[in-house]
Design an enzyme around this catalytic site. Structure first.
Site, PDB file in Angstrom:
ATOM      1  CB  ILE A 112      -0.938   0.033   1.214  1.00  0.00           C
ATOM      2  CG1 ILE A 112      -1.674  -1.296   1.323  1.00  0.00           C
ATOM      3  CG2 ILE A 112      -1.947   1.169   1.088  1.00  0.00           C
ATOM      4  CD1 ILE A 112      -2.781  -1.286   2.325  1.00  0.00           C
ATOM      5  N   PRO A 113       1.515   1.522  -1.110  1.00  0.00           N
ATOM      6  CG  PRO A 113       2.119   1.802  -3.336  1.00  0.00           C
ATOM      7  CD  PRO A 113       1.564   0.799  -2.384  1.00  0.00           C
ATOM      8  CG  HIS A 114      -0.043   5.242   2.313  1.00  0.00           C
ATOM      9  ND1 HIS A 114       0.597   4.063   2.575  1.00  0.00           N
ATOM     10  CD2 HIS A 114      -0.172   5.873   3.482  1.00  0.00           C
ATOM     11  CE1 HIS A 114       0.842   3.982   3.874  1.00  0.00           C
ATOM     12  NE2 HIS A 114       0.397   5.082   4.452  1.00  0.00           N
ATOM     13  CB  ALA A 115       2.488  10.094  -0.033  1.00  0.00           C
TER      14      ALA A 115
ATOM     15  CB  THR B 226      -0.274   8.689   6.290  1.00  0.00           C
ATOM     16  OG1 THR B 226      -0.037   7.294   6.201  1.00  0.00           O
ATOM     17  CG2 THR B 226       0.757   9.454   5.514  1.00  0.00           C
TER      18      THR B 226
END
Lengths: 153, 476
Positions: A69-72, B11
């Site tokens: 789950i690459p996320h930013a 996040t």
């Protein structure tokens, strides 16, 4: 809280099945293109940089079950979204292997209504049967329908 | 069993949610109840305090700082990496079971110390303005305490090794002695009390941009001798100014220079100007007025004079009122009247001593940081370092200051009634040889200490206990 559903954050245009990509960077880049085409990114470069930086920092967001789950959160994102990619064979991803990749884009800002939906999605991924269904889905429409079924908002 | 889980990632979108799901699933498989809160950049929805109280253990799975960990104080805790909770939730739950059975925290001492240091209470359980202001003050105080402890103990050491009168008169940079050096370091730390207090009150209100205007305002409070109350004023002013500045939204390139240029520049200027003009000038006037008035009391009834001097000493501890009373005593000392000096010193010793006693017998009324500062107050109080009481007064001025004033007023009156004298301007128990009638003098201090402690405890309990306890009772 206003209604935010899975249809606000993804669509069949954000699903890529049977991807033939070489590595982690390539899959992130390809999925970012989908988000960008869908008008969700204001600055693709900034966003992708943020994602890659985070991947490096955490040693890769993939884990045992073949999911990454690459996320930013990034100012390069104008509208929250998630792109889903399924690779034809598991990809070396950090220290693990992954064939289901969810690229999440979230705009800057403290209270993000989309976070709830994204969290729901992330939660479902912990369940074996959801992952199996995603692996067996044959069309992007089917994938979106699966998400819709599994995520109640 | 019942568990509370906390998952945190930078996040707060994906991994913390996945870990939460994994923990919930694993806990249910094993027949436990669990409630998980997910922390991320946008904060968290906290579980109910009642749930925390009923939980057998707390599971913390975090790759990021967990806000307000002090809520879990005293609970058995298991701390793991986020990944462990995602990959092996079953094992994590088993560890929590064991921790719950042993009934104690698995956490290392180091983690606990860190937790306490970070234990700036950001949620006081109450709501509205009162609670908000309290949170700001507590934040400022928590950052100030290390300076108080370091400064106070170093100065006390200097007094013990080098003589209380001597060390204050030596310039360590010209005549080096170890005690003079200790004193100088301690005094430097004390010089930071008010700036740090002001800076971090503003920080609590307006985040990082608040620090610079707050610290500058605090330094000016030092300069105009406004004491810690002046520091609180500077901090609140700086916070308010920055909150207003942040409301101004300017699009485009100019908007980007707001945090870099405008916030510090305008913030420092406005706060500094207000401190100098609106606060500094009146303080000078009031101080002059107080001096005249106190001068007129010379020869007045000793009990009355004691009550006034004592109350003044404890009112602002280093601020203008305190300094005026102290200056009155010094003038007496120079003129050969040694009784006011003794009264003033006794009145400056009971606030820290009384608080030390209060934290020793009713620790629950105070935060962990206050409890530790309370123990250092034995040393500071004995050495006539009134500053030790400042964190307590700054955190809860309306309840603490009156209690301290009554104790000090009583002590000073008793000292004058006992005809105690002192032929030194400073030093606490280290100048005991210069005290006339010292047994009764010590008795006066002991009485004042006990009264101060009783009042602080009484008023805190009577008006709803500590913030922690208040929060608990409200939730119940």
């Amino acid at each position: 809280m206003s209604e935010v559903s899975i249809d606000d954050i993804t669509s069949k245009d954000l699903v890529a099945l049977d991807m033939e990509v070489e590595n982690q960077e390539a899959v992130i880049s390809a999925l970012a293109d989908l988000l960008d085409k869908d008008g969700r990114l204001s600055d693709r470069e900034t966003y992708v940089e943020a994602v890659n930086a985070r991947e490096q920092e955490t040693g890769g967001t993939a884990f045992e079950m073949g999911i990454a789950i690459p996320h930013a959160k990034s100012p390069g994102v104008s509208r929250a979204g998630v792109a889903f990619g399924r690779t034809s064979s598991p990809l070396d991803y950090g220290e693990e292997k992954a064939d289901l990749i969810f690229l999440i884009a979230a705009p800057e800002g403290e209270h993000n209504l989309h976070v709830k939906v994204l969290q729901q999605l992330a939660r479902r991924l912990m369940h074996e049967n959801f992952r199996t269904s995603l692996r067996e889905a044959s069309t992007p429409e089917e994938v979106v329908e699966l998400m819709r079924e599994n995520i109640s908002t | 069993m019942k568990f509370v889980g906390v998952t945190a990632c930078p996040t707060g979108i994906a991994h913390s949610a996945m870990a939460a799901e994994a923990l919930e699933t694993a806990a249910k498989e094993k027949g436990h109840d669990i409630e998980v809160e997910i922390h991320g950049a946008s904060g968290a929805e906290f579980v109910d305090r009642q749930v925390i109280r009923e939980a057998d253990a707390i599971i913390i799975a975090a790759d990021a700082t967990v806000a307000e960990r002090n809520r879990f104080e005293g609970k058995p805790q298991v701390e793991v990496r986020l990944r462990e909770a995602m990959d092996k939730p079953g094992e994590v739950i088993e560890r929590a079971e064991r921790a719950a059975e042993q009934g104690e925290s698995e956490e290392s001492a180091e983690a606990q110390a860190q937790e306490e240091d970070e234990g700036v209470p950001t949620d006081m359980g109450g709501s509205g303005w009162g609670a908000e202001v309290r949170r700001w003050l507590m934040t400022g105080v928590s950052y100030m305490i290390p300076f108080v402890v370091a400064g106070g103990i170093l100065i006390a050491l200097a007094f013990a090794l080098g003589g209380a009168v001597e060390v204050t008169e030596v310039n360590v940079y010209e005549d080096f002695t170890i005690p003079a050096m200790l004193f100088t370091i301690g005094a430097t730390a004390f010089g930071m009390l008010v700036p740090i207090l002001a800076g971090f009150i503003a920080y609590a209100m307006a985040d990082r941009p608040g620090i610079a205007p707050g610290v500058v305002g605090g330094l000016i409070a030092n300069e105009i001798e406004a004491g810690f109350l002046g520091g609180i004023a500077a901090g609140l002013l700086a916070g308010a100014v920055l909150i207003l500045l942040k409301k101004i939204k300017i699009p485009g390139g100019f908007g980007r220079i707001m945090p870099i240029l405008i916030y510090p520049l305008v913030g420092c200027f406005v706060v500094g100007a207000l401190m100098i003009v609106v606060i500094g000038q009146p303080i000078a006037t009031v101080t002059a007025g107080l001096e005249d008035w106190l001068g007129g009391l010379e020869g007045a009834n000793a009990i009355l004079l004691g009550l006034i001097l004592g109350g003044m000493m404890a009112f602002d501890m280093g601020g203008p009122v305190n300094k005026t009373a102290y200056a009155f005593a010094i003038a007496g000392l120079e003129a050969g009247a040694f009784a006011p000096m003794a009264a003033v010193m006794a009145a400056g010793m009971t606030p820290p001593l009384g608080l030390a006693l209060a934290t020793a017998i009713r620790g629950k009324l105070f935060t962990p940081a206050e409890q530790r500062a309370g123990q250092a107050n034995w040393v500071m109080g004995s050495s006539f370092i009134t500053e030790g009481a400042i964190p307590f007064a700054a955190a809860d001025p309306l309840r603490v200051i009156p209690s301290l004033m009554i104790g000090s007023a009583l002590t000073a009156s008793l000292s004058l009634a006992f005809n105690a004298t002192l032929q030194a301007p400073h030093g606490g128990i280290f100048v005991i040889g210069l005290i006339g009638n010292w047994p009764l003098y010590l008795l006066a201090i002991a009485i004042g200490t006990v009264v101060t402690a009783a009042l602080v405890i009484g008023v805190k309990e009577f008006t709803g206990g500590s913030d922690q306890e208040k929060a608990t009772s409200e939730a119940a």
